[in-house]
Design a protein around this motif. Structure first.
Motif, PDB file in Angstrom:
ATOM      1  N   PHE A 132       0.680  -1.525  -0.045  1.00 30.28           N
ATOM      2  CA  PHE A 132       0.131  -0.005  -0.134  1.00 30.28           C
ATOM      3  C   PHE A 132       0.790   1.303  -0.005  1.00 30.28           C
ATOM      4  CE2 PHE A 132      -2.237   3.345   2.353  1.00 30.28           C
ATOM      5  CZ  PHE A 132      -3.572   3.413   1.428  1.00 30.28           C
ATOM      6  N   LYS A 133       1.080   1.868  -1.146  1.00 29.62           N
ATOM      7  CA  LYS A 133       1.760   3.195  -1.328  1.00 29.62           C
ATOM      8  C   LYS A 133       3.112   3.242  -0.804  1.00 29.62           C
ATOM      9  CE  LYS A 133      -2.369   6.161  -1.314  1.00 29.62           C
ATOM     10  NZ  LYS A 133      -2.847   7.367  -0.598  1.00 29.62           N
ATOM     11  N   ASP A 134       3.743   1.941  -1.166  1.00 29.73           N
ATOM     12  CA  ASP A 134       5.259   1.919  -0.636  1.00 29.73           C
ATOM     13  C   ASP A 134       5.578   2.103   0.695  1.00 29.73           C
ATOM     14  OD1 ASP A 134       6.101   0.925  -3.118  1.00 29.73           O
ATOM     15  OD2 ASP A 134       6.198   3.094  -3.813  1.00 29.73           O
ATOM     16  N   THR A 135       4.619   1.855   1.459  1.00 29.56           N
ATOM     17  CA  THR A 135       4.473   2.273   2.874  1.00 29.56           C
ATOM     18  C   THR A 135       4.276   0.907   3.858  1.00 29.56           C
ATOM     19  OG1 THR A 135       3.967   4.595   2.511  1.00 29.56           O
ATOM     20  CG2 THR A 135       3.770   3.885   4.922  1.00 29.56           C
ATOM     21  N   LYS A 161       7.656   0.555   5.771  1.00 27.39           N
ATOM     22  CA  LYS A 161       8.680   1.444   5.035  1.00 27.39           C
ATOM     23  C   LYS A 161       8.467   2.863   5.399  1.00 27.39           C
ATOM     24  CE  LYS A 161       7.846  -0.361   1.164  1.00 27.39           C
ATOM     25  NZ  LYS A 161       8.011  -0.863  -0.111  1.00 27.39           N
ATOM     26  N   THR A 162       9.368   3.590   5.762  1.00 28.77           N
ATOM     27  CA  THR A 162       9.330   5.142   6.175  1.00 28.77           C
ATOM     28  C   THR A 162      10.068   6.013   5.064  1.00 28.77           C
ATOM     29  OG1 THR A 162      11.259   5.185   7.428  1.00 28.77           O
ATOM     30  CG2 THR A 162       9.401   4.436   8.654  1.00 28.77           C
ATOM     31  N   LYS A 163       9.809   7.128   5.078  1.00 25.02           N
ATOM     32  CA  LYS A 163      10.236   8.131   3.806  1.00 25.02           C
ATOM     33  C   LYS A 163      11.797   8.372   4.275  1.00 25.02           C
ATOM     34  CE  LYS A 163       5.974  10.226   3.008  1.00 25.02           C
ATOM     35  NZ  LYS A 163       5.322  11.971   2.873  1.00 25.02           N
ATOM     36  N   SER A 164      12.180   8.025   5.397  1.00 26.23           N
ATOM     37  CA  SER A 164      13.538   8.169   5.785  1.00 26.23           C
ATOM     38  C   SER A 164      14.439   7.299   5.314  1.00 26.23           C
ATOM     39  CB  SER A 164      13.813   8.440   7.242  1.00 26.23           C
ATOM     40  OG  SER A 164      13.417   7.228   7.905  1.00 26.23           O
ATOM     41  N   GLY A 165      14.044   6.090   4.747  1.00 28.94           N
ATOM     42  CA  GLY A 165      14.638   4.824   4.223  1.00 28.94           C
ATOM     43  C   GLY A 165      14.695   3.793   5.103  1.00 28.94           C
ATOM     44  N   LEU A 212      15.928  -5.570   9.862  1.00 26.68           N
ATOM     45  CA  LEU A 212      15.513  -4.009  10.020  1.00 26.68           C
ATOM     46  C   LEU A 212      16.797  -3.229   9.176  1.00 26.68           C
ATOM     47  CD1 LEU A 212      14.777  -1.564  12.000  1.00 26.68           C
ATOM     48  CD2 LEU A 212      16.835  -1.969  13.117  1.00 26.68           C
ATOM     49  N   LYS A 213      16.445  -2.501   8.119  1.00 24.27           N
ATOM     50  CA  LYS A 213      17.016  -2.153   7.021  1.00 24.27           C
ATOM     51  C   LYS A 213      16.996  -0.886   6.927  1.00 24.27           C
ATOM     52  CE  LYS A 213      15.932  -2.895   2.639  1.00 24.27           C
ATOM     53  NZ  LYS A 213      15.857  -3.954   1.515  1.00 24.27           N
ATOM     54  N   PHE A 214      18.375  -0.179   6.414  1.00 22.16           N
ATOM     55  CA  PHE A 214      18.225   1.406   6.235  1.00 22.16           C
ATOM     56  C   PHE A 214      18.764   1.355   4.840  1.00 22.16           C
ATOM     57  CE2 PHE A 214      19.899   5.578   6.479  1.00 22.16           C
ATOM     58  CZ  PHE A 214      18.818   6.328   6.996  1.00 22.16           C
ATOM     59  N   ASN A 215      18.119   2.438   4.024  1.00 24.71           N
ATOM     60  CA  ASN A 215      18.721   2.749   2.878  1.00 24.71           C
ATOM     61  C   ASN A 215      19.165   4.085   2.746  1.00 24.71           C
ATOM     62  OD1 ASN A 215      18.814   3.554   0.029  1.00 24.71           O
ATOM     63  ND2 ASN A 215      17.853   1.772  -0.674  1.00 24.71           N
ATOM     64  N   PHE A 216      20.262   4.387   2.416  1.00 25.42           N
ATOM     65  CA  PHE A 216      21.043   5.948   2.475  1.00 25.42           C
ATOM     66  C   PHE A 216      20.705   6.610   1.162  1.00 25.42           C
ATOM     67  CE2 PHE A 216      23.380   3.383   5.355  1.00 25.42           C
ATOM     68  CZ  PHE A 216      23.569   4.212   6.301  1.00 25.42           C
TER      69      PHE A 216
END
Length: 298
Positions: A239-242, A262-266, A293-297
């Motif tokens: 749903f909406k890449d969220t 998923k959050t807008k912060s990555g 738990l993943k973070f995309n810079f």
């Protein structure tokens, strides 16, 4: 799509079929979130999503003491002149045994047609195995030839993989380690013979036309010579890449459910839980979970 744009897909599938039939197998990690743990088994994913750092923990046979526990740490650097580097640390612990793999990954991106990128990757590193023999509950002091007296060993790791990717489709094939550990350790009882296994993963993203949502089906397969092969089929509703919710079924007899935020912060958080009765006369009816738990810079 150009006339020859399907050629990369046929090439990748051909590589998969050839390696699956010519390789003899090596049992690797048992994950639920295959789609989100790609770097674990395929170095070609390094750089395919940019700069990423991730942590994963997997627990099986819930409620059983000293049951299998796996932790991953993965880092993927940003591509520079189509070349990307990353690293991974994978720790598997069950009862008195702990295996930890340290590896460096590298991938190179090739442009194929107008829609596809082909990533070719290699993995190199080493695995250590430690056994805490003092934790064994022995009923006799007589030496058992089935129990290795060795408590530590180190052996090399070398693997490779390929990833074909477009905006809405991906397909990959990999052999995480082509080296049989028993060839590098004197005590064959301590390190069992593990022939290389082959991993295949493919999926797509389908627009529903409703509130920016998508359906994301996927299929993974693990070819394990001298053992029963495993397949995993599943999918999520995005749903909406969220928010993504979904589930899947493994040929081992387990069903799983998946939740991803998923959050807008990555930052991405994913949780999966599997349950059911696996196949076989010695089936363990316990369930387990997996957390990513993943973070995309960006």
């Amino acid at each position: 799509m150009t006339k020859n744009s399907n050629y990369p897909i046929y090439l990748l599938i051909g590589i998969f079929l050839v390696t699956a039939n010519s390789t003899q197998a090596q049992v690797q990690e048992n994950t639920i979130l295959d789609r989100f743990n790609r770097n674990v088994f395929n170095p070609a994913y390094v750089g395919s999503e940019g700069k990423v750092i991730a942590f994963n923990t997997r627990s099986t046979w819930k409620g059983i003491a000293d049951a299998p526990k796996t932790n991953y740490f993965m880092y993927s650097g940003s591509p520079k002149k189509n070349l990307s580097f990353g690293l991974s640390v994978i720790s598997n612990k069950i009862y008195i045994d702990t295996r930890t793999q340290y590896a460096l990954d590298a991938s190179y991106k090739l442009k194929v047609g107008n829609r596809y990128n082909l990533f070719l990757g290699v993995k190199a590193g080493a695995t250590t195995k430690n056994s805490d023999l003092d934790e064994l509950d022995r009923i006799t002091t007589v030496e058992n030839p089935a129990i290795a007296q060795t408590d530590k060993a180190t052996f090399p790791v070398f693997g490779f993989g390929a990833l074909l990717k477009s905006e809405k489709f991906y397909a990959s094939v990999a052999i995480p380690n082509v080296l049989n550990p028993s060839k590098f350790v004197k005590d064959e009882v301590f390190i069992s013979s593990e022939k290389p296994s082959v991993y295949f993963l493919t999926g797509t993203s389908i627009e529903t036309g409703v509130f920016g949502s998508k359906i994301k089906p996927y299929l993974s397969a693990k070819i394990i010579p001298d053992s029963k092969n495993q397949t995993h089929i599943g999918g999520t509703f995005d749903f909406k890449d969220t928010l993504e919710v979904g589930g899947g079924y493994k040929s081992t007899g387990y069903t799983n459910i998946i939740l991803l935020v998923k959050t807008k912060s990555g930052l991405t958080m994913a949780y999966a839980y599997d349950f059911g009765t696996p196949n076989g006369p010695t089936a363990v009816t316990q369930s387990g979970y997996e957390f990513v738990l993943k973070f995309n810079f960006k």
